[in-house]
Design an enzyme around this catalytic site. Structure first.
Site, PDB file in Angstrom:
ATOM      1  N   CYS A  56      -4.926   0.495   9.378  1.00 49.59           N
ATOM      2  CA  CYS A  56      -5.885   0.883   8.339  1.00 49.59           C
ATOM      3  C   CYS A  56      -7.076  -0.054   8.270  1.00 49.59           C
ATOM      4  O   CYS A  56      -8.177   0.355   7.876  1.00 49.59           O
ATOM      5  CB  CYS A  56      -5.183   0.941   6.985  1.00 49.59           C
ATOM      6  SG  CYS A  56      -4.360  -0.606   6.525  1.00 49.59           S
TER       7      CYS A  56
ATOM      8  N   GLU B 217      -2.077   1.902  -1.043  1.00 46.47           N
ATOM      9  CA  GLU B 217      -2.840   1.284   0.051  1.00 46.47           C
ATOM     10  C   GLU B 217      -3.123   2.386   1.042  1.00 46.47           C
ATOM     11  O   GLU B 217      -2.232   2.832   1.770  1.00 46.47           O
ATOM     12  CB  GLU B 217      -2.040   0.129   0.667  1.00 46.47           C
ATOM     13  CG  GLU B 217      -2.890  -0.819   1.486  1.00 46.47           C
ATOM     14  CD  GLU B 217      -3.161  -0.291   2.891  1.00 46.47           C
ATOM     15  OE1 GLU B 217      -4.255   0.260   3.123  1.00 46.47           O
ATOM     16  OE2 GLU B 217      -2.270  -0.412   3.725  1.00 46.47           O
TER      17      GLU B 217
END
Length: 486
Positions: A288, A254
């Site tokens: 993010c 990720e």
């Protein structure tokens, strides 16, 4: 609070709390006031090996335990998090400068993922498949991969350690966790302590506090782990993928994002402003999924910009322990300097400054920029801090082109009065996740989470977690006798 960090500033290997044997220390600082929270002697390559070997020894017996008994441990871990919520909140504030709002958000999600982990213990279901061979029974078993190595980041360390660690353990694996060196307690040993107190058998969860300057690639190259789960930058993620691919080792990555929140011409402007401000500035923009870029149809750009700027000016920057603070410190001085440099670069390239926040130590006030040149690198990369780029566009086709003009594809959002128009727009975006009439920052236990392009490989949550941390094994049974050609 200081005693909490001192008590947990240790390696946790095979159920034993002990100091590392490295030649230097990680100093754990409070990013807001610079207070030294703890000094941690780092783990060496040998201790990484000890952690993985302990995990391998413990895993086989764990996989054989009745899944209902495994579930009880996660129920107890959840109760402990609930009982220690105030202590964990204070640790989040002290170690990573998280505001009270951010800590509540992180703890809420962490508890949801612990609830889901408890259910995961019961979901490794097998199947019976038909065979073209008479008398043959095909059994398909879903079994643990064995040992999982987890590397977690500094921005949501409690959540983003709990999430893969709890899921992997629930499915019958053992885990070695390496938290980010800036958040060794919240992202590492605090979690080990919770599972220890919940009754997790020794060796199943090991935490090594170390740095690549000491161990190099030993954590990911070690032969024991079959899966490496990493959350962090795409630069590091590409390196991990390369090393693991050479060993035919699976990865769940990720990575970074450059998400866009898009405001179409029929959007509810006040609501879109609220969503955009939250999506850009929560946790100082160190997310993010944060909306690096806010794209606004030119027909409503003036109204949106005026209201967006006005709301940003109300955001209080300061002490994260103050309940009124929205923007606390970024994690360290390196990040603070990088954010300031990004704003300076935009200004030098000709961007218009609508709000220019100052920087004091690790406190970076919010900035808002517009008219960023189309060829600026800032439009194509992740800015991990409280800087918003407002980008006007003319029509949906241009919006789609701008949204997709990035190497990342993690999250995003679109605002419109027509839900199906929003869904059609979302389908055209090259991204793993996209939200209609909401913010860009979401994570839910049952919904696959992950990105496209440079934003990662693989998915977690729900059924995809089973694919990440288990493997399928075919066992056939021949009832009667097979015939052979010789």
């Amino acid at each position: 609070m200081a005693s909490c960090f001192t008590d947990l500033a240790m390696q946790y290997i095979d159920g034993e709390w002990r100091p590392g044997t490295g030649s230097w220390d990680i100093i754990d600082f409070n990013p807001y006031d610079g207070e030294k929270l703890a000094s941690i002697t780092i783990a060496t390559i040998d201790e990484v090996d000890q952690a993985y070997r302990a995990a391998a020894r413990a895993q086989r017996a764990w996989a054989e335990i009745n899944p209902y008994a495994r579930r009880d441990i996660f129920d107890r871990a959840l109760r402990l998090v609930e009982e220690r919520e105030q202590e964990i909140t204070e640790a989040i504030t002290a170690e990573l400068g998280g505001t009270r709002l951010k800590a509540r958000f992180e703890l809420h999600l962490a508890k949801e993922f612990l609830r889901e982990a408890a259910q995961l213990t019961l979901r490794s279901e097998g199947r019976l498949l038909p065979s073209p061979v008479d008398g043959k029974e095909n059994r398909l078993y879903r079994v643990p991969v064995g040992v999982v190595g987890v590397i977690s980041p500094f921005n949501f360390p409690f959540l983003l350690s709990i999430k893969p660690v709890a899921a992997a353990l629930a499915l019958g694996n053992a885990v070695v966790l390496k938290p980010h060196q800036d958040t060794p307690v919240v992202g590492g040993t605090l979690i080990a302590k919770i599972f220890e107190d919940a009754g997790l058998p020794n060796g199943l969860l090991n935490v090594v506090l170390t740095d690549i300057a000491e161990i190099g690639d030993a954590f990911i190259e070690h032969p024991v782990p079959k899966v490496i789960s990493f959350t962090g930058s795409d630069k590091v993620g590409r390196h991990i993928a390369t090393v693991c691919a050479a060993q035919l080792k699976r990865t769940v990555l990720e990575l970074g994002g450059n998400s866009a929140l898009v405001v179409l011409d029929d959007a509810d402007i006040d609501y879109a402003v609220d969503a955009a401000v939250f999506s850009r500035y929560v946790d100082q923009g160190q997310v993010c999924m944060a909306a690096n870029r806010v794209l606004v149809d030119r027909s409503v750009a003036e109204e949106f910009t005026e209201k967006f700027v006005a709301k940003v000016r109300t955001l209080k920057t300061g002490d994260p322990s103050d309940p009124q603070t929205v923007i606390g410190p970024v994690i360290n001085s390196l990040q603070a300097h990088a954010i300031s440099a990004a704003v300076d670069q935009a200004v030098a390239e000709g961007a218009t400054v609508l709000v220019r926040g100052g920087t004091t130590d690790n406190l970076v006030e919010p900035s808002v920029l517009t008219d960023v040149p189309a060829d600026s690198s800032l439009l194509h990369k992740e800015i991990f801090g409280p800087v918003a780029l407002l980008v006007p566009f003319d029509g949906e086709d241009e919006a789609i082109r701008i949204v997709n003009d990035t190497p990342y594809g993690l999250s995003g959002a679109v605002h419109t009065a027509d839900v199906e128009r929003g869904v059609t727009f979302a389908k055209r975006v090259d991204t793993g996740m996209f939200h209609v009439n909401d913010g860009t920052i979401h994570d839910e236990p049952l919904v696959p989470f992950g990105g496209e392009k440079h934003s990662g490989i693989g998915r977690l949550n729900g059924e995809t977690t089973l694919d990440a941390f288990t493997t399928l094994k075919w066992i056939s049974v021949q009832h009667g006798r097979s015939t052979f050609p010789f």
